[in-house]
Design a protein around this motif. Structure first.
Motif, PDB file in Angstrom:
ATOM      1  N   ARG A   1       3.024  -6.622   9.587  1.00  0.00           N
ATOM      2  CA  ARG A   1       3.715  -7.880   9.550  1.00  0.00           C
ATOM      3  C   ARG A   1       3.765  -8.100   8.011  1.00  0.00           C
ATOM      4  NH1 ARG A   1       4.923 -10.853  13.733  1.00  0.00           N
ATOM      5  NH2 ARG A   1       5.077  -9.880  15.572  1.00  0.00           N
ATOM      6  N   SER A   2       4.870  -8.239   7.425  1.00  0.00           N
ATOM      7  CA  SER A   2       4.757  -8.397   5.905  1.00  0.00           C
ATOM      8  C   SER A   2       4.301  -9.839   5.567  1.00  0.00           C
ATOM      9  CB  SER A   2       6.047  -8.013   5.311  1.00  0.00           C
ATOM     10  OG  SER A   2       6.687  -6.652   5.634  1.00  0.00           O
ATOM     11  N   PRO A   3       5.119 -10.845   5.898  1.00  0.00           N
ATOM     12  CA  PRO A   3       4.664 -12.352   5.436  1.00  0.00           C
ATOM     13  C   PRO A   3       3.186 -12.740   5.439  1.00  0.00           C
ATOM     14  CG  PRO A   3       6.459 -12.346   7.295  1.00  0.00           C
ATOM     15  CD  PRO A   3       5.771 -10.975   7.293  1.00  0.00           C
ATOM     16  N   THR A   4       2.618 -13.346   4.614  1.00  0.00           N
ATOM     17  CA  THR A   4       1.256 -13.803   4.670  1.00  0.00           C
ATOM     18  C   THR A   4       1.414 -15.326   4.011  1.00  0.00           C
ATOM     19  OG1 THR A   4       0.699 -12.803   2.595  1.00  0.00           O
ATOM     20  CG2 THR A   4       0.328 -11.634   4.337  1.00  0.00           C
ATOM     21  N   ASN A   5       0.019 -16.095   4.368  1.00  0.00           N
ATOM     22  CA  ASN A   5       0.060 -17.066   3.261  1.00  0.00           C
ATOM     23  C   ASN A   5      -0.047 -17.005   2.055  1.00  0.00           C
ATOM     24  OD1 ASN A   5       0.017 -18.850   5.827  1.00  0.00           O
ATOM     25  ND2 ASN A   5      -2.025 -18.371   6.444  1.00  0.00           N
ATOM     26  N   GLN A   6      -0.861 -15.967   1.462  1.00  0.00           N
ATOM     27  CA  GLN A   6      -0.535 -15.762   0.343  1.00  0.00           C
ATOM     28  C   GLN A   6       0.711 -15.414  -0.350  1.00  0.00           C
ATOM     29  OE1 GLN A   6      -2.508 -14.401   2.449  1.00  0.00           O
ATOM     30  NE2 GLN A   6      -4.730 -13.808   2.168  1.00  0.00           N
ATOM     31  N   ALA A   7       1.479 -14.768   0.243  1.00  0.00           N
ATOM     32  CA  ALA A   7       2.862 -14.369   0.100  1.00  0.00           C
ATOM     33  C   ALA A   7       3.757 -15.684  -0.253  1.00  0.00           C
ATOM     34  CB  ALA A   7       3.793 -13.446   0.786  1.00  0.00           C
ATOM     35  N   LEU A   8       3.699 -16.596   0.878  1.00  0.00           N
ATOM     36  CA  LEU A   8       4.277 -17.921   0.987  1.00  0.00           C
ATOM     37  C   LEU A   8       3.826 -18.857  -0.237  1.00  0.00           C
ATOM     38  CD1 LEU A   8       6.254 -19.798   2.316  1.00  0.00           C
ATOM     39  CD2 LEU A   8       4.258 -20.655   3.582  1.00  0.00           C
ATOM     40  N   LYS A   9       2.615 -18.961  -0.530  1.00  0.00           N
ATOM     41  CA  LYS A   9       1.932 -19.685  -1.729  1.00  0.00           C
ATOM     42  C   LYS A   9       2.762 -19.004  -3.156  1.00  0.00           C
ATOM     43  CE  LYS A   9      -2.484 -21.131  -0.323  1.00  0.00           C
ATOM     44  NZ  LYS A   9      -3.927 -20.692  -0.072  1.00  0.00           N
ATOM     45  N   PHE A  10       2.532 -17.911  -3.093  1.00  0.00           N
ATOM     46  CA  PHE A  10       3.135 -17.204  -4.355  1.00  0.00           C
ATOM     47  C   PHE A  10       4.733 -17.362  -4.387  1.00  0.00           C
ATOM     48  CE2 PHE A  10       5.695 -13.587  -5.996  1.00  0.00           C
ATOM     49  CZ  PHE A  10       5.525 -13.631  -7.498  1.00  0.00           C
ATOM     50  N   ILE A  11       5.458 -17.263  -3.397  1.00  0.00           N
ATOM     51  CA  ILE A  11       6.915 -17.335  -3.416  1.00  0.00           C
ATOM     52  C   ILE A  11       7.386 -19.084  -3.822  1.00  0.00           C
ATOM     53  CG2 ILE A  11       9.006 -17.635  -1.676  1.00  0.00           C
ATOM     54  CD1 ILE A  11       7.565 -15.251  -0.445  1.00  0.00           C
ATOM     55  N   LEU A  12       6.357 -19.886  -3.298  1.00  0.00           N
ATOM     56  CA  LEU A  12       6.743 -21.293  -3.630  1.00  0.00           C
ATOM     57  C   LEU A  12       6.392 -21.553  -4.955  1.00  0.00           C
ATOM     58  CD1 LEU A  12       5.447 -22.906  -0.198  1.00  0.00           C
ATOM     59  CD2 LEU A  12       7.977 -22.462  -0.745  1.00  0.00           C
TER      60      LEU A  12
END
Length: 458
Positions: A300-311
């Motif tokens: 499952r690719s989406p992570t909280n870390q990825a979200l923080k980076f994307i934002l």
């Protein structure tokens, strides 16, 4: 290694309720023929001599010439189109088809053959830029009923497609195997082509390749016409966009101690966010080769870390150093998830197993599977996949593509080489929100932006 023998002489067989995969390679008398298709006409070609030795290249070459001279007519019914139908529809048509003894024998030859070789007419070359995408689509589905789709038997585990224009590829049916064994097979073939076996051909006359005939009654004719219409609708709905990203390859993330696969995954998620302004359920496929009988598991690719980076990435108030740190955290989190899935700690196959067990045993389905959140979390709008082969230090420089898992989703397949990355992006035209070309363009821009983050131009 268990999957390798299963690739040959195997075929998916349609059933009234369930399909099954038939393997003919481990019988006492293993098949010694392949099936060759040209202009919708099927031929049985023996590839072993009567003494059990493999046929030489020159022997096979002369036999293919014979097939070519017997298959110039283009007015034949495209029997293979039937295999593209909805599985239930094809299951019923299959039973009708097999009522006839001649059809039974021809179908049996196709199903038991080591693999199929599809000799296609050329792909229309509109522009060099679109040619790669057209070729990928051609291998995937044959380009439609007026093109080469009738030269396929989509249930066959392995089909090698060779076009008159020199384009070639490999189409495989996923019930039997997944990417890695296929990628290894491809690598082996290309290595063999570099230094072929210079065997002398024995001086024995070769039997004529056997043409496979079908008896087509009114019902079968109707089934074929229906299948033609349905396949063309499907093909016109699929948008395939292939491109070669040449600014950098897997060496760049490696120089910064990042996993190339995890780096590309984060880039794909950032691209999706830039196009749709949201993060979506996304999955990557991990191999379960560590386990006997293991096949695949979802990462499952989406992570909280990825979200923080994307934002943070497109936020001008965040410093470059902070963005770099967030990128590293997102990439590392993804690498950890991958390691977990490889060790068999993924959750999706496990949950699917429990759900199917409940259905099989006639129990009420556990509430979690009826929950809206579960439905959302398994509606994979982004299906990704890396071409990866084991045993070989480098991946074959090839493009792999497949369709999205859901109507409003994308499939993004990539093959990272040292200094470039091949991408194939697919989406359905019926969905107004998705567009393969837009996604591909955004992905290129995103990769350039990430390169700028890692190596700022002074």
């Amino acid at each position: 290694m268990e999957l390798y023998p299963l690739l040959f002489s195997s075929c998916r067989i349609p059933g009234p309720k369930h399909d099954y995969v038939a393997h003919y390679g481990n019988s006492r008398r293993s098949p010694t023929h392949i099936t060759v298709v040209r202009n919708y006409q099927f031929f049985q070609l023996e590839v072993y001599n009567s003494d059990g030795s493999r046929m030489t290249e020159s022997q096979i070459h002369s036999q293919l010439h014979r097939i070519r001279s017997q298959s110039w007519k283009t007015d034949k019914e495209p029997m293979g189109i039937l295999t593209s139908e909805h599985r239930h529809t094809w299951g019923e048509a299959y039973n009708r088809l097999l009522r006839d003894k001649l059809n039974q024998e021809s179908v049996r030859m196709i199903e038991t053959g080591l693999f199929s070789l599809c000799l296609d007419s050329p792909v229309m070359r509109i522009s060099d830029e679109k040619y790669a995408s057209r070729k990928a689509a051609q291998i995937l589905h044959g380009g439609g009923t007026y093109s080469n789709s009738g030269n396929r038997w989509f249930d066959k585990t392995l089909q090698f497609v060779v076009g008159e224009d020199g384009s070639w590829g490999l189409l495989y049916e996923q019930a039997t195997a997944e990417g890695p064994p296929i990628a290894n097979l491809l690598h082996h073939i290309l290595e063999y082509c570099e230094k072929p076996d210079p065997k002398r051909a024995p001086l024995v006359p070769l039997p004529m390749p056997k043409k496979l005939y079908f008896h087509i009654d009114r019902d079968i004719k109707r089934d074929i016409e229906q299948a033609k219409q349905n396949l063309d609708i499907l093909i016109n709905d699929l948008d395939v966009h292939v491109f070669n990203f040449k600014k950098f390859g897997k060496e760049l993330p490696k120089e910064h101690n990042m996993s190339p696969n995890s780096f590309i995954q984060v880039a794909v998620q950032l691209s999706y966010y830039r196009v749709h302004n949201e993060v979506c359920p996304a999955c990557d496929i991990a191999s379960q080769r560590m386990f006997r009988g293991g096949r695949t598991e979802y990462i499952r690719s989406p992570t909280n870390q990825a979200l923080k980076f994307i934002l943070a990435f497109d936020d001008l108030t965040v410093s470059r150093e902070a963005k770099l740190e967030l990128l590293r955290e997102a990439v590392d989190a993804y690498s950890e998830l991958t390691a977990q899935a490889l060790r068999g700690h993924g959750i999706d196959s496990h949950l699917l197993g429990l759900k199917l067990q409940a259905i099989e045993e006639g129990r009420s389905i556990p509430k979690i599977f009826m929950d809206t959140a579960y439905g959302l979390a398994t509606h994979w709008k982004l299906r990704t996949g890396q071409v990866c082969s084991f045993q070989v230090p480098t991946n074959t420089d090839s493009v792999m593509c497949f369709g999205p898992l859901v109507p409003d989703g994308y499939a993004v397949c990539y093959n990272p080489q040292a200094d470039h990355v091949h991408f194939a992006v697919t989406a359905f035209n019926c969905c107004e929100d998705t567009n393969a070309e837009t996604m591909a363009r955004t992905l290129k821009e995103t990769l350039c932006d990430l390169q700028e983050l890692l190596q700022p131009t002074v």
